[in-house]
Design an enzyme around this catalytic site. Structure first.
Site, PDB file in Angstrom:
ATOM      1  N   SER A  82     -85.542  13.183  27.921  1.00  0.00           N
ATOM      2  CA  SER A  82     -84.233  13.504  27.354  1.00  0.00           C
ATOM      3  C   SER A  82     -83.730  14.766  28.111  1.00  0.00           C
ATOM      4  CB  SER A  82     -84.399  13.981  25.916  1.00  0.00           C
ATOM      5  OG  SER A  82     -82.996  14.040  25.153  1.00  0.00           O
ATOM      6  N   ARG A  99     -77.328  18.861  13.391  1.00  0.00           N
ATOM      7  CA  ARG A  99     -78.637  18.188  13.567  1.00  0.00           C
ATOM      8  C   ARG A  99     -78.892  16.950  12.569  1.00  0.00           C
ATOM      9  NH1 ARG A  99     -82.920  17.696  16.622  1.00  0.00           N
ATOM     10  NH2 ARG A  99     -85.133  17.810  15.575  1.00  0.00           N
ATOM     11  N   ASP A 134     -84.457   2.571  22.610  1.00  0.00           N
ATOM     12  CA  ASP A 134     -83.892   3.875  22.764  1.00  0.00           C
ATOM     13  C   ASP A 134     -82.361   3.561  23.026  1.00  0.00           C
ATOM     14  OD1 ASP A 134     -82.639   6.362  23.578  1.00  0.00           O
ATOM     15  OD2 ASP A 134     -84.016   6.847  24.871  1.00  0.00           O
ATOM     16  N   HIS A 161     -85.339   6.913  20.630  1.00  0.00           N
ATOM     17  CA  HIS A 161     -85.366   7.664  21.728  1.00  0.00           C
ATOM     18  C   HIS A 161     -86.543   8.915  21.479  1.00  0.00           C
ATOM     19  CE1 HIS A 161     -83.988  10.615  24.550  1.00  0.00           C
ATOM     20  NE2 HIS A 161     -83.793  11.541  23.756  1.00  0.00           N
ATOM     21  N   ASP A 162     -86.969   8.960  20.557  1.00  0.00           N
ATOM     22  CA  ASP A 162     -87.954   9.977  19.920  1.00  0.00           C
ATOM     23  C   ASP A 162     -89.385   9.630  20.330  1.00  0.00           C
ATOM     24  OD1 ASP A 162     -86.597  12.197  19.432  1.00  0.00           O
ATOM     25  OD2 ASP A 162     -86.976  12.215  17.183  1.00  0.00           O
TER      26      ASP A 162
END
Length: 400
Positions: A169, A239, A335, A368-369
């Site tokens: 990232s 967040r 992602d 993505h994580d």
């Protein structure tokens, strides 16, 4: 270990984040007026400091150093208990004994980026010129600024060439900037779930988060520290919105679906009726315990400005012309924040510049994580790449 002067840091309680800003529970490299950091905005930042952690030992010929670059909300505590939250290091899935990045084999360095809030100089730090918190008086920083500061740290540690630079990232952006800015100092690069520039959609999501922070009445135009408060609500919403982009629809459905939270029937209110709502609220509330709102603004802006091709006449291949660094580029099928198409564009540019590059698209529904989670195929690819590069570099280890 190399001898670097460390600034002693006081023990802190988990709820006292402010100590970590200027007196972190880690090593600190301080740079005085004779070593300014020249920023892209045209300002010399001085004095400044970089907080960092190291794991393992630097070998005799100083050839086994690995720099880990953290993502947007990460920090230097990559493989140790976090001093604020008490949680394990953020990448212990990849870093540790028996892991692809094993401290018994590599000298691993991870620093908090400039603009961060865990010990490296940033908007939450004290401005030596005023004796007050920098706030929005802190100059706007970029990914290249972060990398220049890291290069100064690496110099301080006595390392000329890094065996590998690794990150995902925003960390992957730093990896790519390292190879473009210091190609002869990076032997291998593992760039994960990243891109050479931010898309319009990603910029839009970041702007949403920034506006959430700035709309909080406790933000006070960035001067909330002077008021003794913190824009918790706005930062929590930022967040929450960002965390949605780190996941995938399949992952959210698998984890939560439409299941209720501790109830069988809806409350017919705006309480967190669904498990996914409760999860997002938890992510927001826990985040504000360890992160500074202004740092969030600065780091998201740095990601937005990042554009390697833009610094080379719009031609990405020119950024890597003649490079000898070995690359491994990794993407994940689910992602949508940094889709595989952007990784392929990077690989094509590297091929055009005759760089040595391998590419892997890993099938997973974790979004993505995924690079932070237990994905065995990712670990296997990372281990194989690092071991192959290590053999070419002349490194030996127990697994060779």
């Amino acid at each position: 270990m190399v001898g670097v002067k460390s600034v002693p840091s006081p023990a802190i309680s988990a709820d006292d984040r402010s100590h970590e800003v200027d007196h972190p529970s880690s090593e600190v490299a301080q740079f005085g007026a004779d070593q300014p950091l020249r920023l892209d905005c045209g300002i010399d930042l001085t004095p400044f400091q970089i907080a960092y952690k190291t794991y393992g030992e630097l070998n005799a010929d100083r050839s086994n150093a690995v720099l880990i670059c953290h993502a947007l909300t990460g920090d230097q505590h990559v493989a140790n208990v976090h001093p604020v939250t008490g949680k394990p290091g953020w990448w212990e899935t990849l870093v540790g004994p028996g892991r692809p990045l094993d401290p018994s084999r590599y000298f691993i360095i991870c620093s908090n980026v400039i603009g961060g809030c865990m010990g490296s100089t940033g908007p939450a730090s004290i401005n030596p010129a005023t004796g007050k918190v920098w706030g929005l008086d802190f100059p706007v920083i970029t990914i290249p600024d972060m990398v220049r500061a890291q290069a100064m740290l690496i110099d301080r540690l006595g390392v000329d060439t890094l065996f590998a630079v690794v990150g995902g990232s925003m960390g992957g952006m730093q990896v790519l900037q390292w190879t473009a800015a210091y190609p002869k100092r990076v032997y291998s690069a593992l760039a994960i779930a990243c891109s050479t520039r931010h898309s319009a959609q990603n910029i839009a999501f970041h702007e949403l988060g920034r506006q959430a922070v700035m709309a909080d009445p406790d933000w006070h135009n960035g001067a909330y520290a002077d008021q003794g408060i913190h824009p918790h609500r706005g930062l929590a919403v930022a967040r929450m919105a960002a965390h949605i982009t780190y996941l995938s629809d399949a992952a959210l459905h698998r984890k939560f679906g439409r299941r209720m939270q501790d109830r069988e029937l809806p409350t017919f209110s705006f309480d967190a009726d669904f498990q996914v709502e409760s999860y997002l609220r938890y992510q927001g509330s826990s985040f504000v315990e360890r992160f500074d709102a202004n740092s969030y603004l600065y780091l998201t802006r740095a990601m937005d400005y990042f554009d390697i091709a833009g610094d080379h006449g719009g031609v990405l291949a020119k950024a890597f012309a003649g490079i000898e660094t070995r690359f491994c580029v990794v993407s994940f099928t689910s992602d949508w924040l940094f889709p595989t198409s952007e990784s392929r564009a990077l690989v094509h540019a590297l091929n055009a510049s005759s760089a040595r590059v391998s590419f892997a698209e890993i099938e997973t529904d974790r979004g993505h994580d995924a690079f932070l989670l237990d994905v065995p195929e990712f670990f296997d690819i990372s281990r194989a790449f690092l071991q192959s590069a290590g053999k070419a570099r002349g490194l030996t280890g127990k697994n060779d």
